[in-house]
Design a protein around this motif. Structure first.
Motif, PDB file in Angstrom:
ATOM      1  N   GLN A   1       0.827  -1.190   0.000  1.00  0.00           N
ATOM      2  CA  GLN A   1       0.000   0.000   0.000  1.00  0.00           C
ATOM      3  C   GLN A   1       0.869   1.251   0.000  1.00  0.00           C
ATOM      4  O   GLN A   1       1.648   1.460   0.922  1.00  0.00           O
ATOM      5  CB  GLN A   1      -0.923   0.022   1.219  1.00  0.00           C
ATOM      6  CG  GLN A   1      -1.884  -1.140   1.262  1.00  0.00           C
ATOM      7  CD  GLN A   1      -2.966  -0.974   2.309  1.00  0.00           C
ATOM      8  OE1 GLN A   1      -3.291   0.136   2.729  1.00  0.00           O
ATOM      9  NE2 GLN A   1      -3.537  -2.082   2.741  1.00  0.00           N
TER      10      GLN A   1
ATOM     11  N   HIS B   1       1.729  -2.294  -7.988  1.00  0.00           N
ATOM     12  CA  HIS B   1       0.390  -1.945  -7.527  1.00  0.00           C
ATOM     13  C   HIS B   1      -0.622  -2.226  -8.635  1.00  0.00           C
ATOM     14  O   HIS B   1      -0.412  -1.845  -9.779  1.00  0.00           O
ATOM     15  CB  HIS B   1       0.333  -0.465  -7.125  1.00  0.00           C
ATOM     16  CG  HIS B   1       1.257  -0.137  -6.007  1.00  0.00           C
ATOM     17  ND1 HIS B   1       2.413   0.593  -6.184  1.00  0.00           N
ATOM     18  CD2 HIS B   1       1.221  -0.464  -4.699  1.00  0.00           C
ATOM     19  CE1 HIS B   1       3.034   0.716  -5.029  1.00  0.00           C
ATOM     20  NE2 HIS B   1       2.331   0.077  -4.110  1.00  0.00           N
TER      21      HIS B   1
ATOM     22  N   LYS C   1      -2.484   0.222  -4.480  1.00  0.00           N
ATOM     23  CA  LYS C   1      -2.461  -0.998  -3.663  1.00  0.00           C
ATOM     24  C   LYS C   1      -2.262  -2.224  -4.530  1.00  0.00           C
ATOM     25  O   LYS C   1      -2.607  -2.225  -5.699  1.00  0.00           O
ATOM     26  CB  LYS C   1      -3.769  -1.152  -2.878  1.00  0.00           C
ATOM     27  CG  LYS C   1      -4.002  -0.053  -1.864  1.00  0.00           C
ATOM     28  CD  LYS C   1      -5.254  -0.292  -1.072  1.00  0.00           C
ATOM     29  CE  LYS C   1      -5.448   0.762  -0.011  1.00  0.00           C
ATOM     30  NZ  LYS C   1      -6.614   0.462   0.830  1.00  0.00           N
TER      31      LYS C   1
END
Length: 169
Positions: free
Chosen positions: A36, A92, A167
């Motif tokens: 994250q 991500h 994320k």
């Protein structure tokens, strides 16, 4: 029939053990993602920390450093990813933005790559206001695109952003 059900259940269990494949199906808001890179949008950064994103706003007068507040049509949030910041570099797969809205609205979530080429985008629509919700854009990372930043543009209504994240599992 029992053998088919057992086989299907076994395949689902096997898929669920592979977090990177199955976890986004169960965790659509990516709340439990292992990687994250997040930034509080309307709160000051902690002293001495380097944020994962540098925030700007863009409107009819041009682009400048983010001054905080709610997004409205004509005011766009631009977030430039800083992968050199501690804890911000990883692969991500999702862009998420959390916040609240006073009434119905519509916004565009979009990403671009390091060469400023447009990547994926989607329009999120809601029919009533809400206190705290996370909106997500999936599949932002693939062979041809490694996201370098995000754009959040209001099309209708208003949205008070709290955090913006890249994320991934």
């Amino acid at each position: 029939m029992l053998i088919e059900r057992t086989g299907i259940a076994g395949m689902l269990a096997l898929a669920a053990t592979g977090c990177s494949l199955a976890a986004p199906l169960y965790d659509r808001q990516m709340a439990d993602a292992h990687h994250q890179a997040c930034t509080a949008v309307n709160a000051p950064a902690a002293d001495g920390t380097v944020p994962c994103f540098t925030l700007f706003e863009e409107d009819a007068q041009g682009r400048r450093v983010w001054s905080g507040g709610a997004l409205t049509p004509g005011r766009t949030l631009i977030a430039v990813h800083n992968p050199a910041a501690p804890g911000c570099a990883a692969r991500h797969t999702h862009l998420t933005i959390a916040g609240s809205a006073p009434a119905a609205g519509r916004m565009e979530l979009a990403v671009w790559d390091g060469m400023a080429r447009p990547g994926h985008s989607r329009v999120a629509t809601w029919s009533a206001g809400f206190g705290n919700r996370t909106l997500a854009l999936a599949s932002i990372d693939h062979v041809n695109l490694m996201p370098a930043g995000a754009r959040v543009r209001m099309l209708e209504g208003g949205f008070d952003p709290a955090s913006l994240c890249f994320k991934g599992y």
